[in-house]
Design a protein around this motif. Structure first.
Motif, short mmCIF file in Angstrom:
data_model
loop_
_atom_site.label_atom_id
_atom_site.label_comp_id
_atom_site.label_asym_id
_atom_site.label_seq_id
_atom_site.Cartn_x
_atom_site.Cartn_y
_atom_site.Cartn_z
N HIS A 109 0.84 -1.23 -0.01
CA HIS A 109 -0.17 -0.02 0.17
C HIS A 109 0.83 1.21 -0.09
CE1 HIS A 109 0.31 -1.64 4.36
NE2 HIS A 109 1.24 -0.56 4.18
N LEU A 110 0.39 2.43 -0.26
CA LEU A 110 0.82 3.68 -0.43
C LEU A 110 1.41 3.77 1.23
CD1 LEU A 110 -1.42 5.89 -2.20
CD2 LEU A 110 0.74 5.18 -2.91
N SER A 111 2.71 4.24 1.46
CA SER A 111 3.17 4.71 2.49
C SER A 111 4.38 5.54 2.54
CB SER A 111 3.79 3.14 3.14
OG SER A 111 4.38 3.50 4.45
N PRO A 112 3.97 6.94 2.56
CA PRO A 112 5.09 8.03 2.16
C PRO A 112 6.12 8.01 3.21
CG PRO A 112 2.57 8.95 1.95
CD PRO A 112 2.30 7.44 2.68
N LEU A 113 5.84 7.74 4.39
CA LEU A 113 6.79 7.76 5.44
C LEU A 113 7.91 6.83 5.29
CD1 LEU A 113 4.87 8.26 8.65
CD2 LEU A 113 6.05 9.77 7.53
N ASP A 114 7.39 5.61 4.40
CA ASP A 114 8.42 4.63 4.13
C ASP A 114 9.02 4.85 2.90
OD1 ASP A 114 7.93 3.33 6.58
OD2 ASP A 114 6.46 2.28 5.77
N GLY A 115 8.53 6.08 1.98
CA GLY A 115 9.07 6.27 0.71
C GLY A 115 8.49 5.50 -0.31
N LEU A 116 7.16 5.04 0.09
CA LEU A 116 6.51 4.25 -0.95
C LEU A 116 5.27 5.00 -1.63
CD1 LEU A 116 6.33 0.98 1.00
CD2 LEU A 116 7.64 1.36 -0.96
N GLY A 117 5.58 5.58 -2.68
CA GLY A 117 4.68 6.19 -3.48
C GLY A 117 3.97 5.56 -4.65
N PRO A 118 3.12 5.88 -5.53
CA PRO A 118 2.29 5.50 -6.43
C PRO A 118 3.37 4.52 -7.31
CG PRO A 118 1.48 7.82 -6.12
CD PRO A 118 2.85 7.49 -5.46
N GLU A 119 4.51 5.05 -7.70
CA GLU A 119 5.26 4.34 -8.46
C GLU A 119 5.87 3.09 -7.94
OE1 GLU A 119 5.68 7.61 -8.13
OE2 GLU A 119 4.62 7.94 -10.14
N ALA A 120 6.08 3.12 -6.73
CA ALA A 120 6.65 1.90 -5.88
C ALA A 120 5.68 0.84 -5.69
CB ALA A 120 7.22 2.36 -4.58
N ILE A 121 4.36 1.18 -5.57
CA ILE A 121 3.41 0.09 -5.30
C ILE A 121 2.74 -0.44 -6.79
CG2 ILE A 121 3.05 0.74 -3.00
CD1 ILE A 121 0.36 1.48 -3.66
N GLY A 122 3.19 0.32 -7.89
CA GLY A 122 2.78 -0.36 -9.16
C GLY A 122 1.37 0.24 -9.87
N ILE A 123 1.37 1.53 -9.35
CA ILE A 123 -0.05 1.99 -9.85
C ILE A 123 -0.13 2.66 -11.12
CG2 ILE A 123 -1.62 4.38 -9.41
CD1 ILE A 123 -1.64 3.60 -6.51
N PRO A 124 1.08 3.09 -11.70
CA PRO A 124 1.13 3.14 -13.13
C PRO A 124 0.94 1.94 -13.98
CG PRO A 124 3.09 4.25 -12.21
CD PRO A 124 2.38 3.28 -11.12
N GLU A 125 1.29 0.90 -13.42
CA GLU A 125 0.98 -0.51 -14.31
C GLU A 125 -0.45 -0.86 -14.01
OE1 GLU A 125 3.68 -0.11 -12.14
OE2 GLU A 125 5.36 -0.89 -13.17
N LEU A 126 -1.16 -0.50 -12.68
CA LEU A 126 -2.51 -0.68 -12.82
C LEU A 126 -3.15 0.21 -13.80
CD1 LEU A 126 -5.30 -1.53 -11.48
CD2 LEU A 126 -4.83 0.23 -9.48
N LEU A 127 -2.87 1.41 -13.87
CA LEU A 127 -3.66 2.12 -14.96
C LEU A 127 -3.54 1.75 -16.35
CD1 LEU A 127 -2.78 5.66 -13.16
CD2 LEU A 127 -4.94 4.18 -13.09
#
Lengths: 199, 199
Positions: A109-127
């Motif tokens: 999931h998105l976790s800005p504090l851990d540096g996990l943004g949309p790219e890191a969790i694969g949202i561009p691939e989902l779109l």
């Protein structure tokens, strides 16, 4: 001292397994050595084959050694439904319900504090997957946690105005529990989401 | 369906580990695949090396890949003391106490109903080890269960009249517990085995 080097090394290696501490690792190692060496060797082969062979499904991004995972390769599934989950274990959980649409597996999931943004969790691939498919409904089945909710909302925002039906799995009281043991937040969701008994 | 063949095979293989059911095996397999593939490969190598390489110490019969285990190979240990235990994990437990004599590891305990007689658990080898050694005391540290007690008594019978001091580990209340929670049998042993506080 007390254990010979090969046994010590096996005990240490077993501790990478989640939930396995020193005592459990000792018991596992000695039980295999004393009672099931062929099982231990089979486990070693299965580990090597999986660690070296398993990649990601090119379509839904779940773990799979094939180009397409069993769910994506099945031509009989409903191509109008896409269920978005946080990980491969969630696919297994949703499969148990009888769902027979398609999946997309995020990397958590998105976790800005851990540096996990949309790219890191694969949202561009989902779109991209949604743009390439012919879905009418996107079911957002991320976990019912703060991060999971935020991730679902973020994805919903990105998909607004594309003519897709965007749904979220229901929150409410789990089956078989007692009302007095349910936490207040869940019960508030259950009340707010009440449905007519005779439809 | 839902998992690809290599992943399914890994999950099935993990279930040979004691205490690992379907859900735990799934979590273990996916965690290794997602986060620690090199750890998984190291575990596979450690498993193969141990399953193929580990035999029994020629002297104390514990699990070891060497002809002599670390305890038997150590020249600084007390050769007049022999501690008899039911399995390799018991050696590890007794080592924690600071004991620095020798060991002999049985293959479990006598269990006539399961067809496990003196030969099956290695009592002839124990007698041969004692005959070849220069022990003055044999500590019978089999488990405090009915079978463990019976095994200790059987061994004591076999060693009567050989000029050896035969001792059994003490039964009593464990440290840190509460008396009211201790079972009656244990408390009876603790009372019967009471010792003067000023010696």
């Amino acid at each position: 001292m007390s254990f010979s080097p090969l046994i010590r090394q096996l005990i240490d290696s077993l501790r990478i397994l989640p939930g396995v501490g020193q005592k459990t690792a000792q018991r596992m190692a000695l039980q295999m050595l004393e009672r099931d060496r062929s099982g231990g060797l089979r486990l070693a082969q299965a580990l090597t084959a999986a660690m070296e062979g398993v990649g990601h499904c090119s379509q839904c991004r779940t773990l799979s050694e094939d180009h397409l995972c069993p769910q994506c390769a099945d031509p009989r599934r409903d191509d109008s439904l896409l269920c978005v989950v946080e990980g491969p274990l969630d696919v297994f959980a949703v499969e148990q319900t009888g769902y027979r649409g398609r999946y997309f597996v995020l990397k958590g999931h998105l976790s800005p504090l851990d540096g996990l943004g949309p790219e890191a969790i694969g949202i561009p691939e989902l779109l991209a997957r949604i743009a390439a498919g012919s879905f009418s409904e996107i079911i957002l089945a991320t976990n019912p946690t703060v991060e999971g909710e935020a991730t679902a909302h973020y994805i919903a925002q990105m998909l607004l105005g594309k003519g897709l039906s965007l749904t979220r799995i229901a929150h409410g009281v789990p089956l078989g529990g007692e009302l007095e043991l349910v936490d207040g937040g869940t019960l508030a969701h259950a009340l707010a989401g009440r449905r007519p008994m005779v439809e």
